[in-house]
Scaffold this motif. Structure first.
Motif, mmCIF file in Angstrom:
data_model
loop_
_atom_site.group_PDB
_atom_site.id
_atom_site.type_symbol
_atom_site.label_atom_id
_atom_site.label_comp_id
_atom_site.label_asym_id
_atom_site.label_seq_id
_atom_site.Cartn_x
_atom_site.Cartn_y
_atom_site.Cartn_z
ATOM 1 N N GLN A 38 16.574 -2.675 -2.311
ATOM 2 C CA GLN A 38 16.219 -4.063 -2.596
ATOM 3 C C GLN A 38 16.072 -4.312 -4.097
ATOM 4 N N LEU A 39 15.614 -3.283 -4.863
ATOM 5 C CA LEU A 39 15.535 -3.488 -6.315
ATOM 6 C C LEU A 39 16.941 -3.619 -6.895
ATOM 7 N N ARG A 40 17.860 -2.800 -6.430
ATOM 8 C CA ARG A 40 19.237 -2.910 -6.946
ATOM 9 C C ARG A 40 19.848 -4.258 -6.571
ATOM 10 N N GLN A 41 19.615 -4.687 -5.325
ATOM 11 C CA GLN A 41 20.149 -5.988 -4.901
ATOM 12 C C GLN A 41 19.538 -7.115 -5.725
ATOM 13 N N ALA A 42 18.236 -6.985 -6.025
ATOM 14 C CA ALA A 42 17.545 -8.038 -6.772
ATOM 15 C C ALA A 42 18.093 -8.140 -8.191
ATOM 16 N N ILE A 43 18.329 -6.976 -8.825
ATOM 17 C CA ILE A 43 18.821 -6.994 -10.197
ATOM 18 C C ILE A 43 20.218 -7.634 -10.256
ATOM 19 N N ARG A 44 21.012 -7.419 -9.207
ATOM 20 C CA ARG A 44 22.376 -7.948 -9.201
ATOM 21 C C ARG A 44 22.433 -9.411 -8.751
ATOM 22 N N SER A 45 21.311 -9.929 -8.248
ATOM 23 C CA SER A 45 21.307 -11.314 -7.776
ATOM 24 C C SER A 45 21.090 -12.269 -8.944
ATOM 25 N N ASP A 46 21.658 -13.456 -8.852
ATOM 26 C CA ASP A 46 21.439 -14.470 -9.890
ATOM 27 C C ASP A 46 20.255 -15.375 -9.559
ATOM 28 N N GLU A 47 19.522 -15.046 -8.505
ATOM 29 C CA GLU A 47 18.340 -15.844 -8.144
ATOM 30 C C GLU A 47 17.076 -15.128 -8.589
ATOM 31 N N PRO A 48 16.004 -15.867 -8.847
ATOM 32 C CA PRO A 48 14.734 -15.214 -9.179
ATOM 33 C C PRO A 48 14.140 -14.528 -7.948
ATOM 34 N N LEU A 99 -0.496 1.692 -2.671
ATOM 35 C CA LEU A 99 -0.617 2.931 -1.899
ATOM 36 C C LEU A 99 0.739 3.502 -1.494
ATOM 37 N N LEU A 100 1.795 2.718 -1.693
ATOM 38 C CA LEU A 100 3.105 3.217 -1.270
ATOM 39 C C LEU A 100 3.797 4.038 -2.357
ATOM 40 N N TYR A 101 3.400 3.849 -3.629
ATOM 41 C CA TYR A 101 4.135 4.510 -4.723
ATOM 42 C C TYR A 101 4.213 6.013 -4.521
ATOM 43 N N PHE A 102 3.156 6.587 -3.968
ATOM 44 C CA PHE A 102 3.148 8.040 -3.807
ATOM 45 C C PHE A 102 3.318 8.457 -2.343
ATOM 46 N N SER A 103 4.001 7.571 -1.571
ATOM 47 C CA SER A 103 4.414 7.964 -0.222
ATOM 48 C C SER A 103 5.852 8.456 -0.308
ATOM 49 N N LYS A 104 6.159 9.422 0.551
ATOM 50 C CA LYS A 104 7.485 10.029 0.498
ATOM 51 C C LYS A 104 8.342 9.570 1.668
ATOM 52 N N GLY A 105 9.617 9.525 1.447
ATOM 53 C CA GLY A 105 10.519 9.175 2.539
ATOM 54 C C GLY A 105 11.940 9.500 2.138
ATOM 55 N N PRO A 106 12.865 9.420 3.099
ATOM 56 C CA PRO A 106 14.249 9.756 2.802
ATOM 57 C C PRO A 106 14.913 8.695 1.914
ATOM 58 N N LEU A 107 15.771 9.150 1.038
ATOM 59 C CA LEU A 107 16.581 8.239 0.227
ATOM 60 C C LEU A 107 18.009 8.752 0.228
ATOM 61 N N GLU A 108 18.922 7.874 0.633
ATOM 62 C CA GLU A 108 20.335 8.210 0.557
ATOM 63 C C GLU A 108 20.976 7.191 -0.371
ATOM 64 N N VAL A 109 21.298 7.643 -1.570
ATOM 65 C CA VAL A 109 21.745 6.734 -2.623
ATOM 66 C C VAL A 109 23.037 6.021 -2.235
ATOM 67 N N GLY A 110 23.948 6.719 -1.577
ATOM 68 C CA GLY A 110 25.255 6.126 -1.298
ATOM 69 C C GLY A 110 25.304 5.231 -0.066
ATOM 70 N N LEU A 111 24.203 5.203 0.689
ATOM 71 C CA LEU A 111 24.211 4.454 1.954
ATOM 72 C C LEU A 111 24.345 2.955 1.695
ATOM 73 N N GLU A 112 25.162 2.285 2.509
ATOM 74 C CA GLU A 112 25.368 0.854 2.301
ATOM 75 C C GLU A 112 24.124 0.073 2.716
ATOM 76 N N ALA A 113 23.738 -0.878 1.859
ATOM 77 C CA ALA A 113 22.493 -1.612 2.099
ATOM 78 C C ALA A 113 22.722 -2.777 3.049
ATOM 79 N N PRO A 114 21.742 -3.044 3.938
ATOM 80 C CA PRO A 114 21.803 -4.286 4.721
ATOM 81 C C PRO A 114 21.463 -5.455 3.795
ATOM 82 N N PRO A 115 21.725 -6.693 4.234
ATOM 83 C CA PRO A 115 21.326 -7.842 3.406
ATOM 84 C C PRO A 115 19.842 -7.733 3.045
ATOM 85 N N MET A 116 19.501 -8.235 1.844
ATOM 86 C CA MET A 116 18.154 -7.999 1.326
ATOM 87 C C MET A 116 17.053 -8.552 2.235
#
Lengths: 326, 403
Positions: free
Chosen positions: A158-168, A176-193
Motif C-alpha cells: 500500500q505504501l508503494r501504491q500510495a507513492i505512485r498515486s497522484d491522489e493524496p 504496536l504493529l511496527y515490530f510485528s513480523k509477517g511474510p513479505l513477498e516483494v514480487g507478489l502482485e498487489a490487489p487494488p489498494m
C-alpha cells in the motif's frame, strides 16, 4: 521469495524501491534522516539517498506538511512522516484544507501525489494525548484516501501504491504493529489498494475490522471455534473508500455483522461501517449489527485501565456469542 | 400442608404469562386435573390444572397481571380451614422477578378481553376478522430483516413462527417453521383451545415426521395362528412374547431386516432387539425385548413381565423403549380389525403388523424400508414366518435350547 520481516522493514523496503525508481520521491519528517525515523522506517535510507531526498524537519507539523503539499503541486512526490496521528492535528490545515481540496478546486490542474504516513492507536502507556486513533477525523474528508495496512505485506504494497498515486493518501499505521513480523513477498502482485481481504473464513458471523484489531479479532475467532461459532474475519485494509462488496458478500453468507474497532464507539469508523453495510445488506441481516469499540474516555495511563479501555479478545468473544445466541 | 401452584411454562418461548382469571375461589374443593385458572401465553389461552386434590388456598396472584413462569401463584391446602387462613392476594410486585419486564396492557385491551368463564384461544392469536390489514399485523411482529425475507420467500406467516429467546424471530425460527410443515388456518373455523402435547405424544409426532422420507412398501400374508395360540395356552406364555420370538427368528434368518439405512452405508446390527407397540392411555410405547432370537424363552418371558409392569406403572425408561431393530404391532385384540399396516419407525427396516384372528388365520403385513430390503425379501420373510407359525412348538421353543 517469501521473507519474514518486521512491519517497519516492509515500509522501509517500499520506500527504498520507490526512492530508487523515481528521483521526484522525497521523504519529509522529524528525525527521518540522520536518526532513521522514530520507528526505524527510514533506517539506512539517509546514507543511501542523502539529505535532499530524506529531509529532517523542525518540530512543526503544520509547516512541513504544508511544504509537502506545495512540493506535490509542482511535481515532487513527497512522503511525509508524522511521528504520531496525535501530532497530525497540527497538520490538518494542509491535509484537509489544501491536499484534499486543491485538485478539486483547480479543476484537476494541480495533481496531489502526496503521501502522509503516521501511526495511530493505543500503544503501551503513552497516556491520553499520545494514544488517540482519530481515523474518523480523516475519514470524513472527501478527497482523501486512507489505507490501514495490518500486515507487513500490505504495508509494503500500500505504501508503494500510495507513492505512485497522484491522489493524496494517508497511510495509517499502528505503533504496536511496527515490530510485528509477517511474510513479505516483494514480487507478489498487489490487489487494488482499497480491496478488503477475508483473513479467515467462517459461516456464523462476519467480523469486520482493520489495523491493530485484526490480530485481536483473529485470536478471538480461533477461540470462538471452541464455542461452536465460526467467525469470518475481514481486514478492511482501507477506510476510505471502504470495499463494501467484500463485506456484503460475507454478510450474504453469515447474516450477522460485528465491527471491531480500536477507536471509541461514538461516531467512529465502526458507525460508518455498520451504517454502510446495513444500507446495503438490510435484508440479509438476521440480527442488528453490533460494534466492539473502545470506551468513551481519554485512554488512561495506568496499564490495566489502558488495556481495559480498548477491545480485548474476551470482549469480542462475548459480543460474538451474544450476536449468535438467539 | 400446602402445595404451591406454580405458573407452568406452557410454550417453549414463554417467559411470562398473563393470569386471565381464577376459575375457583379460595376454599373451593379441587381435584387433581381440575382447571384452576386461565393463563394467556404468547400464543394462546391455556389452563392451569391442579396437581393435587385439596382446597384452593391464598394468597392468590391477581388476575389480569403478568407473571414470570415458575412463580407461585397460589396454593392447594389439605383442609378448607387452612385454605382460609391466609386469604388475600399476592401483591403483583412480589410476583415479578427482578429484571422481568412487566407486560403493559392498555385499558382498551382490558375491555376487549372476554370475561366469560371459557376464554378461547382466539383472543391470543391474531384475529383476521378485524379491520386491521394483514400487512400491518405482520409489521407488529419483531423479526430480523433476513427472517422477514425468508418468510416471504418460503410463504411462512410470521405470526405462526415462534420467537427466539430474545423475543425476536430470526432466520432459524423461520426455517424450522418451514420444515415443520404447514400450520392449519384455525382462524376460519370455530373457536378452539390448545391442548398441549404430552412429552410422549410430542416424541411420537416427531418420530413419525422423521419417517416421512422413508420409502415404504407393504407385503401381506394370511398365516395360520391357531398352533401358536394353542402353544401359548399350553405353556402359559404370552402370545405377544411368542410372536416377538417368531419375529426375531425370522430376522435372524433374514439379517437384512436387522439393518438400518444410513446415508453412509447400511448399519448391520449384531443382535435382534424387538420393539413391541403397546397401547397406553394417550398414546403408545414400544418396550424392547433385547436379543430376542438367542436368549432362552424363559428369560425373555421374565423381561416381558417386567416391561409390562413398568408400562402399567408408567415407569418405562429410555433404556426400556429405545433402540429396537425390528418392530411388532398387534391390533388383533380388536376383533373387527382384519388387517392394517404400520409406519416403519426410525432406526428399523421393517415392522410387522397383524389384525384379528379369523377362521384360525391372521393377516400379517410387513411394512418395509425399500432402501434396505426388497419385495421378494419380504415375501421370503413371511414364508419363514409361515413355517414357524405352522409348527411353533419345535421352532420357537427348541431354538432357545440350541443356542
Amino acid at each position: 521469495m517469501v521473507e519474514q520481516v518486521y512491519y517497519w522493514q516492509a515500509l522501509n523496503r517500499a520506500l527504498d524501491i520507490e526512492l530508487a525508481a523515481d528521483e521526484s520521491v522525497i521523504v519529509l519528517g522529524e528525525d527521518v534522516g540522520l536518526f532513521g525515523g522514530s520507528y526505524r522506517v527510514t533506517d539506512g535510507l539517509y546514507a543511501k539517498y542523502g539529505e535532499w531526498r530524506l529531509r529532517d524537519t523542525p518540530i512543526s507539523e503544520g509547516s512541513f506538511t504544508g511544504l509537502a503539499v506545495g512540493a506535490a503541486m509542482v511535481g515532487l512526490r513527497p512522503v511525509v512522516e508524522l511521528m504520531t496521528i496525535n501530532f497530525a492535528l497540527l497538520a490538518l490545515d494542509p491535509i484537509i484544507n489544501m491536499a484534499a481540496k486543491v485538485p478539486f478546486m483547480s479543476g484537476g490542474q494541480f495533481p496531489m501525489p502526496l503521501v502522509v504516513r503516521m501511526p495511530g492507536g493505543v500503544a503501551k502507556q503513552l497516556a491520553a494525548q499520545h494514544s488517540q486513533r482519530l481515523e474518523q477525523t480523516l475519514m470524513n474528508v472527501p478527497g482523501l484516501r486512507i489505507a490501514v495496512p495490518a500486515t507487513p505485506q500490505d504495508a509494503y504494497w500500500q505504501l508503494r501504491q500510495a507513492i505512485r498515486s497522484d491522489e493524496p493518501i494517508i497511510i495509517l499505521e499502528h505503533e504496536l504493529l511496527y515490530f510485528s513480523k509477517g511474510p513479505l513477498e516483494v514480487g507478489l502482485e498487489a490487489p487494488p489498494m482499497h480491496r478488503a481481504q477475508v483473513r479467515r473464513e467462517g459461516t456464523d458471523l462476519s467480523i469486520v475490522t482493520y489495523s491493530g484489531m485484526l490480530d485481536v479479532s483473529l485470536r478471538a475467532a480461533e477461540q470462538l471455534t471452541e464455542k461452536g461459532i465460526e467467525a469470518e474475519v475481514i481486514d478492511l485494509r482501507s477506510l476510505r473508500p471502504i470495499d463494501w462488496d467484500t463485506c456484503s458478500a460475507s454478510l450474504e453468507k453469515t447474516h450477522r455483522l460485528l465491527v471491531v474497532e480500536e477507536d471509541s464507539r461514538f461516531a467512529g469508523a465502526g458507525a460508518e461501517i455498520a451504517a454502510g453495510l446495513t444500507e446495503r445488506c438490510f435484508f440479509n441481516l438476521d440480527a442488528a449489527p453490533q460494534r466492539v469499540a473502545a470506551l468513551e474516555l481519554p485512554i488512561p495511563f495506568n496499564a490495566s485501565l489502558e488495556a481495559a479501555s480498548i477491545p480485548r479478545i474476551a470482549d469480542i468473544i462475548a459480543a460474538a456469542e451474544k450476536l449468535c445466541s438467539p | 400442608m400446602r402445595e404451591a401452584i406454580i405458573l407452568p411454562t406452557l410454550s417453549d418461548t414463554m417467559e411470562t404469562g398473563r393470569l386471565v382469571q381464577w376459575l375457583k375461589q379460595v376454599g373451593d374443593s379441587v381435584k387433581k386435573g381440575d382447571v384452576l385458572a386461565e393463563v394467556e401465553t404468547d400464543k394462546a389461552v391455556m389452563d392451569v390444572e391442579a396437581f393435587h386434590d385439596g382446597y384452593l388456598a391464598g394468597p392468590l396472584s391477581q388476575a389480569d397481571s403478568d407473571i414470570p413462569v415458575g412463580t407461585v401463584i397460589g396454593y392447594i391446602s389439605d383442609s378448607p380451614e387452612q385454605a382460609h387462613e391466609d386469604q388475600g392476594s399476592i401483591p403483583e410486585k412480589t410476583t415479578v422477578a427482578k429484571g422481568m419486564p412487566v407486560g403493559k396492557t392498555t385499558t382498551k385491551e382490558l375491555n376487549q378481553r372476554d370475561t366469560s368463564p371459557v376464554a378461547t384461544a382466539k383472543q391470543a392469536v391474531p384475529d383476521t376478522d378485524t379491520s386491521v390489514p394483514v400487512s400491518s399485523q405482520q409489521s407488529g411482529i419483531k423479526a430480523s430483516p433476513y427472517a422477514r425475507g425468508l418468510a416471504r420467500e418460503l410463504g411462512i406467516e410470521l405470526h405462526q413462527v415462534s420467537t427466539a429467546s430474545d423475543g425476536i424471530i430470526h432466520a432459524p425460527q423461520v426455517l424450522s417453521a418451514a420444515l415443520a410443515g404447514p400450520v392449519p388456518n384455525l382462524d376460519a373455523g370455530p373457536a378452539y383451545r390448545y391442548k398441549l402435547f404430552t412429552t410422549m405424544h410430542k416424541a411420537v409426532a416427531n418420530n413419525m415426521i422423521a419417517t416421512l422420507s422413508t420409502p415404504t412398501f407393504r407385503v401381506s400374508a394370511r398365516l395360520s395362528f391357531t398352533p401358536l395360540k394353542d402353544l401359548a395356552h399350553e405353556q402359559q406364555q404370552s402370545v405377544t412374547l411368542l410372536l416377538a420370538r417368531a419375529c426375531a427368528l425370522c430376522v435372524q434368518k433374514h439379517p437384512h431386516f436387522n439393518a438400518v439405512y444410513t446415508p453412509r452405508a447400511m448399519a448391520m446390527r449384531e443382535q435382534v432387539d424387538v420393539g413391541i407397540a403397546v397401547d397406553i392411555p394417550g398414546g403408545l410405547v414400544t418396550p424392547v425385548l433385547r436379543d430376542a432370537a438367542r436368549r432362552p424363552l424363559d428369560e425373555l418371558n421374565d423381561d416381558w413381565r417386567i416391561l409390562r409392569d413398568k408400562v402399567k406403572r408408567n415407569r418405562l425408561g429410555p433404556d426400556d423403549y429405545q433402540g429396537a431393530t425390528f418392530y411388532l404391532s398387534n391390533l388383533g385384540v380388536f376383533e373387527q380389525v382384519t388387517h392394517f399396516d404400520a409406519i416403519v419407525p426410525p432406526g428399523a427396516a421393517a415392522i410387522l403388523s397383524l389384525g384379528a384372528e379369523q377362521d384360525g388365520k391372521v393377516e400379517f403385513t410387513l411394512s418395509c424400508d425399500h432402501r434396505v430390503v426388497f419385495g421378494a425379501d419380504a415375501a421370503r420373510f413371511l414364508a419363514t414366518l409361515s413355517q414357524l407359525l405352522d409348527n411353533p412348538k419345535d421352532s420357537l421353543c427348541d431354538a432357545a435350547k440350541d443356542q
